[in-house]
Structure formats: structure tokens, C-alpha cells
Design an enzyme around this catalytic site. Structure first.
Site, PDB file in Angstrom:
ATOM      1  CB  CYS A 113       3.244  -4.592   3.123  1.00  0.00           C
ATOM      2  SG  CYS A 113       3.346  -6.096   4.091  1.00  0.00           S
ATOM      3  CG  HIS A 250       0.526  -5.225  -0.124  1.00  0.00           C
ATOM      4  ND1 HIS A 250       1.474  -6.201  -0.342  1.00  0.00           N
ATOM      5  CD2 HIS A 250       0.215  -5.280   1.195  1.00  0.00           C
ATOM      6  CE1 HIS A 250       1.716  -6.819   0.799  1.00  0.00           C
ATOM      7  NE2 HIS A 250       0.967  -6.283   1.746  1.00  0.00           N
ATOM      8  CG  ASN A 280       1.326  -9.806   2.878  1.00  0.00           C
ATOM      9  OD1 ASN A 280       2.210  -9.364   2.150  1.00  0.00           O
ATOM     10  ND2 ASN A 280       0.791  -9.117   3.863  1.00  0.00           N
TER      11      ASN A 280
END
Ligand code: ACO
Length: 323
Positions: A113, A250, A280
Site C-alpha cells: 500500500c 492512502h 482500499n
């Protein structure tokens, strides 16, 4: 003094949308649970014949159009992904071929990520060192392919998508008023492997594997490590939280993002949120959010943008960019 200036951005989301209600028919969960714990309402899922390179290509083409750049102008493609088309070659080389690019170099970066920030840091270093003039940075993921759709602790969290930015070497004065990437700070701690990983791979199981996560522990580390990385970025540029115009984080969990905004004293309107619609998307989440806020006119030339991310590794980082 040279700076890496972002001269264009692009995004792509697969057509199919999967709502929380649809998920609740697959695993024991509810729309209410998912929204209250994560902020997620829906996610996009790639079509069967859509690979990470296909999503990346669409985002890249949009960024090239936005920047007025052709494939011939690009010196380097850095693509961040955890879900490559194949074990090798790099998905970036597939994008290079699909763009009919016959020169330059292309490679992938794997920092889960935090991947977009790692790719941005690499591009910034190539540009400021004079090794490239124009670099395409892409974050692209098809997490739907590595999810255990029976594991309600993980399958509700992720989505597919791609975002891209075009960077070009520009002159700067070396202070925080320069437009472009002001700093990148990267960290990792491999001892925390077991908190978030995929239980497969070519060398271990010869399978792609599925995402496994100790959510509560990752949450705890995220709050501590992201705060440190943000403080580090501000200090390095002699700036304070008051100077920040936009937080483009993020998009892992709305509660983590809200906590960071509160700590920085930012108003909710200063936070770019896409988690409700995208979930996500790992390495794609920051460029997707960035592109949305640029396109709808929120982010304007001269604005100071703070980006931060954490993911498997654990790997994390921050970046300050003056638009
Ligand atoms: N629906 C309903 N109940 C659920 C679900 C679900 N989808 N998932 C878990 N539960 C249950 C659990 O079984 C548990 O029940 P129990 O108390 O009876 O055992 C209860 O809900 C609480 O579970 P927790 O895991 O403690 O829930 P938490 O509030 O921590 O939320 C979450 C989970 C959303 C995963 C959160 O921990 C989180 O967001 N963590 C951080 C994720 C992150 O930042 N990841 C980094 C990036 S990802 C990457 O790099 C690939």
C-alpha cells in the site's frame, strides 16, 4: 536545483461495482458494520479479462493526455503493484509495450500500500539526479484476485483500480515554495511481516496466495508510524501542519484518516476521501484520490499536498508536494 513537477494525472476504475450489500450475501457481514469500521460503501472489481496492466494503461493514457505528453517523451515508467500480471516480466514493461514505447526503461516496485510513495521517490531521484527528464509513475492493482472471498476480515476492505502521474524535471530554488515534489520519506520494518502478508508466492508455494491481516495490530502501527512519517516530512521542509492545504492519504480506513486529520488540526474539507467508493486499492489509492481532487478543482497550483501510506512489510512513508 531541480524539482520533479507533476504535470498531469490520470485514473481508471473498472466498470463493475460491488456494494457492501452484495458482499453481505457472500460472507457474514453487513453494510452497517463495514461502513462504521472502515468508511467503505462499495468497491470496483476488474472484469475477468482485465489485468493490472490494462487498468494501468488506461490511467497512464489519461495522465499522458492531461500532460500533453506522447509515449516518445517518456524516459521511464515506474509501476507500483502487488498484483502483477505475471511473476515476470514487470507489469511496467507490458504497459510500455501497450503504449508503443520503443525507448526508455520500465520496472515494477513492490511496497504494497506504500507502493505509490516508493515509486514517486524513485522517480523523483531519477529526475533530480538528471538521469531522466520525464517519468510516468503508476499505481495499479487487481486485489480482487488475491482476496480470500470467504474471509470477512479482509475481503470487505479492498478494491481494484489504477492511478498515474506524469513527472517532469523543472527548475527550482531549493525552498518549500518550489512547485513539485518537496520531499519523500520511506521506511520499512520486515520484522512485522506476519501482521500483513500474502500466504503464497512463486518461491514458497508456487501459488498466488491470499491476503492475511491482523487488522487491529496493523491499525495500531498505522497510527504511530504515519504520525512519525508526517512529522518527519514537515520538519525536513521547515513547514508546520498549518501550511498544509490538502491531505491525500492512502485510503485504508476512514478512522485512521480521520485520526491523522485531527492530529494535524485539518478541517474535514481538507482531506481527500475516496474510500467510501473505491475501498482500499493499495498502491493505486493515492493517485486515484489525487486525480479526483485535481479534476474537480479542489487542488490548485501552489497548494501544499501531504501524502502518507502504510502497508505490508510493514512499509510506510510520506511525501510533500507543492502542486
Ligand atoms: N463483518 C462483521 N464482523 C466482522 C467483520 C466483518 N466484515 N470482520 C471482523 N468482524 C468481527 C471480528 O470477528 C470481531 O469479532 P469478535 O470480537 O467476536 O472476535 C469483531 O468484528 C472485531 O474485529 P476487529 O478485527 O478487532 O475489528 P476492527 O475494529 O479492528 O476493524 C479492520 C477491522 C477494519 C480491518 C481494522 O482493524 C483496520 O482497518 N485495520 C487497518 C488496516 C490497514 O490499515 N491496512 C494497511 C493497508 S492494507 C495493505 O497493505 C495490503
Amino acid at each position: 536545483m531541480h524539482r520533479s513537477r507533476i504535470i498531469g494525472c490520470g485514473a481508471y476504475l473498472p466498470e463493475r461495482i460491488m456494494t457492501n450489500h452484495e458482499l453481505a450475501r457472500m460472507v457474514e457481514t453487513s453494510h452497517e458494520w463495514i461502513v462504521s469500521r472502515t468508511g467503505i460503501c462499495q468497491r470496483h472489481i476488474a472484469a475477468e479479462d482485465e489485468c493490472t496492466s490494462d487498468l494501468a494503461l488506461k490511467a497512464a493514457q489519461a495522465a499522458m493526455d492531461d500532460a500533453g505528453i506522447t509515449a516518445d517523451d517518456i524516459d521511464l515508467i515506474v509501476l507500483a503493484t502487488t498484483t502483477p500480471d505475471q511473476t515476470f516480466p514487470a507489469t511496467a514493461t507490458q504497459v510500455q509495450a501497450k503504449l508503443n514505447m520503443t525507448r526508455g526503461a520500465a520496472f515494477d516496485v513492490q511496497a504494497v500500500c506504500a507502493g505509490f510513495l516508493y515509486a514517486l521517490a524513485i522517480a523523483d531521484n531519477f529526475l533530480t539526479a538528471g538521469q531522466a527528464e520525464t517519468v510516468l509513475v503508476i499505481g495499479s492493482e487487481t486485489y480482487s484476485r488475491i482476496l480470500d472471498w470467504q474471509d470477512r476480515r479482509t475481503c470487505i476492505l479492498f478494491g481494484d483500480g489504477a492511478g498515474a502521474v506524469m513527472l517532469r524535471r523543472a527548475d527550482g530554488n531549493g525552498n518549500s515554495n518550489d512547485r513539485g515534489v518537496l520531499s519523500t520519506h520511506l521506511h520499512s520494518d520486515g520484522r512485522l511481516h506476519d501482521l500483513l502478508y500474502v500466504d503464497g508466492g512463486p518461491s514458497s508455494t508456487q501459488t498466488a496466495g491470499h491476503v492475511r491481516m491482523a487488522g487491529r495490530e496493523v491499525f495500531r502501527h498505522a497510527v504511530i508510524k504515519l504520525t512519525e512519517a508526517v512529522e518527519e516530512a514537515l520538519e525536513a521542509n521547515d513547514l508546520t501542519a498549518k501550511d498544509i492545504d490538502w491531505l491525500v492519504p492512502h485510503q485504508a480506513n476512514k478512522r485512521i484518516i480521520d485520526g491523522m486529520a485531527r492530529k494535524l488540526g485539518l478541517a474535514p474539507e481538507q482531506v481527500v476521501l475516496t474510500i467510501d467508493r473505491h475501498a482500499n486499492t493499495s498502491a493505486a489509492s493515492i493517485p486515484l484520490a489525487l486525480c479526483e481532487a485535481v479534476r474537480d478543482g479542489r487542488i490548485k497550483p501552489g497548494h501544499l499536498i501531504l501524502m502518507e501510506a502504510i502497508g505490508g512489510g510493514l512499509s510506510w512513508g510520506s511525501s510533500l508536494v507543492r502542486w
